[in-house]
Design a protein around this motif. Structure first.
Motif, mmCIF file in Angstrom:
data_model
loop_
_atom_site.group_PDB
_atom_site.id
_atom_site.type_symbol
_atom_site.label_atom_id
_atom_site.label_comp_id
_atom_site.label_asym_id
_atom_site.label_seq_id
_atom_site.Cartn_x
_atom_site.Cartn_y
_atom_site.Cartn_z
ATOM 1 N N GLN A 215 0.815 -1.214 0.000
ATOM 2 C CA GLN A 215 0.000 0.000 0.000
ATOM 3 C C GLN A 215 0.853 1.271 0.000
ATOM 4 O O GLN A 215 1.993 1.269 0.449
ATOM 5 C CB GLN A 215 -0.932 0.008 1.215
ATOM 6 C CG GLN A 215 -1.977 -1.089 1.166
ATOM 7 C CD GLN A 215 -2.984 -0.952 2.272
ATOM 8 O OE1 GLN A 215 -3.487 0.131 2.540
ATOM 9 N NE2 GLN A 215 -3.286 -2.055 2.939
ATOM 10 N N ASN A 216 0.262 2.334 -0.495
ATOM 11 C CA ASN A 216 0.920 3.625 -0.584
ATOM 12 C C ASN A 216 0.412 4.521 0.551
ATOM 13 O O ASN A 216 -0.716 5.009 0.488
ATOM 14 C CB ASN A 216 0.608 4.258 -1.946
ATOM 15 C CG ASN A 216 1.313 5.590 -2.155
ATOM 16 O OD1 ASN A 216 1.705 6.247 -1.200
ATOM 17 N ND2 ASN A 216 1.472 5.984 -3.415
ATOM 18 N N PRO A 217 1.214 4.742 1.597
ATOM 19 C CA PRO A 217 0.737 5.545 2.731
ATOM 20 C C PRO A 217 0.477 7.001 2.380
ATOM 21 O O PRO A 217 -0.224 7.702 3.102
ATOM 22 C CB PRO A 217 1.864 5.409 3.762
ATOM 23 C CG PRO A 217 3.068 5.026 2.984
ATOM 24 C CD PRO A 217 2.579 4.221 1.818
ATOM 25 N N LYS A 218 1.034 7.478 1.263
ATOM 26 C CA LYS A 218 0.812 8.863 0.847
ATOM 27 C C LYS A 218 -0.520 9.028 0.129
ATOM 28 O O LYS A 218 -0.952 10.136 -0.134
ATOM 29 C CB LYS A 218 1.949 9.313 -0.081
ATOM 30 C CG LYS A 218 3.313 9.409 0.576
ATOM 31 C CD LYS A 218 3.482 10.695 1.332
ATOM 32 C CE LYS A 218 4.931 10.868 1.801
ATOM 33 N NZ LYS A 218 5.158 12.155 2.433
ATOM 34 N N ARG A 219 -1.157 7.892 -0.217
ATOM 35 C CA ARG A 219 -2.384 7.968 -1.003
ATOM 36 C C ARG A 219 -3.493 7.150 -0.349
ATOM 37 O O ARG A 219 -4.185 6.384 -1.006
ATOM 38 C CB ARG A 219 -2.119 7.493 -2.429
ATOM 39 C CG ARG A 219 -1.081 8.345 -3.146
ATOM 40 C CD ARG A 219 -0.816 7.893 -4.546
ATOM 41 N NE ARG A 219 0.244 8.694 -5.153
ATOM 42 C CZ ARG A 219 0.739 8.496 -6.369
ATOM 43 N NH1 ARG A 219 0.258 7.511 -7.119
ATOM 44 N NH2 ARG A 219 1.700 9.253 -6.842
ATOM 45 N N GLY A 220 -3.611 7.323 0.948
ATOM 46 C CA GLY A 220 -4.712 6.694 1.659
ATOM 47 C C GLY A 220 -4.438 5.305 2.177
ATOM 48 O O GLY A 220 -5.282 4.715 2.860
ATOM 49 N N GLY A 221 -3.270 4.737 1.875
ATOM 50 C CA GLY A 221 -2.921 3.409 2.362
ATOM 51 C C GLY A 221 -2.267 3.460 3.726
ATOM 52 O O GLY A 221 -2.100 4.529 4.318
ATOM 53 N N ALA A 222 -1.885 2.295 4.231
ATOM 54 C CA ALA A 222 -1.270 2.206 5.554
ATOM 55 C C ALA A 222 0.215 1.901 5.423
ATOM 56 O O ALA A 222 0.662 1.300 4.450
ATOM 57 C CB ALA A 222 -1.953 1.100 6.365
ATOM 58 N N ARG A 223 0.978 2.310 6.437
ATOM 59 C CA ARG A 223 2.380 1.934 6.499
ATOM 60 C C ARG A 223 2.504 0.447 6.834
ATOM 61 O O ARG A 223 1.580 -0.175 7.343
ATOM 62 C CB ARG A 223 3.112 2.741 7.575
ATOM 63 C CG ARG A 223 3.277 4.201 7.254
ATOM 64 C CD ARG A 223 4.321 4.828 8.151
ATOM 65 N NE ARG A 223 4.372 6.267 7.923
ATOM 66 C CZ ARG A 223 4.995 6.836 6.915
ATOM 67 N NH1 ARG A 223 5.609 6.077 6.021
ATOM 68 N NH2 ARG A 223 4.996 8.152 6.773
ATOM 69 N N ILE A 224 3.700 -0.089 6.578
ATOM 70 C CA ILE A 224 3.986 -1.460 6.972
ATOM 71 C C ILE A 224 3.784 -1.563 8.488
ATOM 72 O O ILE A 224 4.301 -0.723 9.239
ATOM 73 C CB ILE A 224 5.417 -1.846 6.584
ATOM 74 C CG1 ILE A 224 5.585 -1.733 5.057
ATOM 75 C CG2 ILE A 224 5.752 -3.263 7.055
ATOM 76 C CD1 ILE A 224 6.993 -1.905 4.564
ATOM 77 N N PRO A 225 3.031 -2.545 8.975
ATOM 78 C CA PRO A 225 2.667 -2.574 10.407
ATOM 79 C C PRO A 225 3.831 -2.473 11.388
ATOM 80 O O PRO A 225 3.716 -1.759 12.383
ATOM 81 C CB PRO A 225 1.940 -3.924 10.527
ATOM 82 C CG PRO A 225 1.306 -4.106 9.194
ATOM 83 C CD PRO A 225 2.305 -3.570 8.205
ATOM 84 N N ILE A 226 4.964 -3.127 11.130
ATOM 85 C CA ILE A 226 6.070 -3.068 12.097
ATOM 86 C C ILE A 226 6.648 -1.655 12.175
ATOM 87 O O ILE A 226 7.083 -1.200 13.231
ATOM 88 C CB ILE A 226 7.186 -4.091 11.748
ATOM 89 C CG1 ILE A 226 8.256 -4.122 12.845
ATOM 90 C CG2 ILE A 226 7.789 -3.809 10.390
ATOM 91 C CD1 ILE A 226 7.767 -4.500 14.220
ATOM 92 N N VAL A 227 6.610 -0.919 11.062
ATOM 93 C CA VAL A 227 7.108 0.460 11.061
ATOM 94 C C VAL A 227 6.206 1.343 11.919
ATOM 95 O O VAL A 227 6.685 2.189 12.693
ATOM 96 C CB VAL A 227 7.196 0.994 9.615
ATOM 97 C CG1 VAL A 227 7.587 2.471 9.600
ATOM 98 C CG2 VAL A 227 8.183 0.173 8.812
#
Length: 348
Positions: free
Chosen positions: A130-142
């Motif tokens: 997913q793209n966190p800059k476009r409505g997605g989520a970051r990688i969970p561990i991050v």
């Protein structure tokens, strides 16, 4: 510096022209050609031979890099280009030229890591599409370790500086981008990649990181040189530059705890099976802080305060139920996946 060439509009004796030319010579490595020449096969075999905990450790380290490289690439494209054109840099054509190479290499780092993780680690869910800059989520561990917060602050500070073009705002943005994320987190990550290669000698990964490390060295040089120009104008008494040095130090204190987030994520959080050693990583980062801030920028950083901030943050990490945090962020990730699958969000 380049000898023997002169131009009408470009200053070929400029340090920024020199960085641009080095970027042309060294930064144009071809990611796909590297994949073809070295291949994925040996890395896949070594990956498959690792114990589950070792695979988790390596995946978490690369997850931090992937989210970080994506963030710096996006912010370079959208904000740093405008910052380098600010009046405080005296309409420096060569600096703006260098930024074209700079942005290209940042996106190549994302390209390498994204493809590598998919091709080598693809049999398990890496939570990375997913793209966190476009409505997605970051990688969970991050997100679970808090590392994502420094990437968010980087985006906020670079956006503000690109809009205001104020020298103090620019000093803050360049500090978090070049000195914290690239200078401490990325270089600490390179150190960790080198250490774990004794127990997990992945040839393609090591080849790629040699190129990435060389690129980042030029990026950090760019950051040091740009900040040095701002500091020099402050020390010369120019009114609009007053507060630059204090802003740099303040941003260091505000963000240096992210070193603990990053280091904890791939050492103590997984019991460090590949023997990177969190304390060794901190010693390395401590030397980097001294070299970048005290020596290169001639600032007065309080080492005892730095140690206290990182130690306090590390203690918070150790007291966190990382498994519970991971479950929460994985559930959030799955929910955003569901939205994307229904056409309501973006998927890379």
């Amino acid at each position: 510096m380049t000898d023997g060439f002169q131009a009408e509009r470009i200053d070929t004796t400029s340090k920024w022209y020199d960085l641009f030319q080095k970027g042309v010579e060294l930064g144009t490595w071809n990611v796909e050609k590297l994949f073809e020449e070295v291949g994925f096969e040996e890395d896949r075999e070594i990956w498959a031979s690792l114990e589950p905990g070792e695979r988790t450790q390596l995946r978490y380290l690369l997850s931090g890099f992937l989210d970080g490289e994506f963030a710096v690439g996006e912010d370079a494209s959208h904000h740093l280009q405008r910052i380098m054109g600010a009046p405080c840099f005296d309409d420096n054509e060569e600096m703006e030229m260098y930024m074209t190479m700079f942005t290209l290499t940042e996106h190549k780092h994302t390209q390498f890591l994204d493809v590598y993780m998919h091709e080598v680690m693809g049999e398990q869910d890496t939570f990375a599409e997913q793209n966190p800059k476009r409505g997605g989520a970051r990688i969970p561990i991050v997100q679970a370790t808090g590392l994502g917060e420094v990437y968010d602050r980087q985006g906020q500070l670079t956006a503000r500086a690109a809009h205001s073009q104020d020298p103090v705002d620019i000093a803050k943005a360049l500090t978090v981008y070049h000195m914290i994320v690239e200078g401490l987190l990325a270089r600490g990550g390179f150190y960790s990649i080198n250490k774990l290669s004794r127990n997990a000698p992945l040839p393609l990964l090591n080849h790629g990181f040699k190129f990435i490390s060389t690129d980042e060295g030029r990026h950090i040089t760019h950051g040091v040189e740009a900040l040095s120009e701002l500091i020099a104008k402050e020390r010369a008494g120019e009114p609009e530059f007053q507060g630059v040095s204090q802003a740099i130090v303040d941003v260091l204190y505000e963000n240096v705890g992210s070193v603990a987030d990053f280091g904890y994520m791939f050492t103590d959080a997984v019991d460090d099976p590949l023997e990177i050693e969190f304390d060794d990583l901190l010693m390395r980062v401590g030397r980097l802080i001294d070299g970048q801030f005290n020596e290169a920028l001639d600032l007065d950083v309080d080492h005892h305060r730095i140690i206290g901030i990182v130690a306090d943050r590390h203690r918070e990490c150790l007291e966190t139920d990382i498994d519970a945090e991971l479950r929460e962020y994985r559930e959030r990730y799955e929910r955003t996946r569901g939205v994307a699958a229904d056409g309501g969000g973006d998927r890379d």
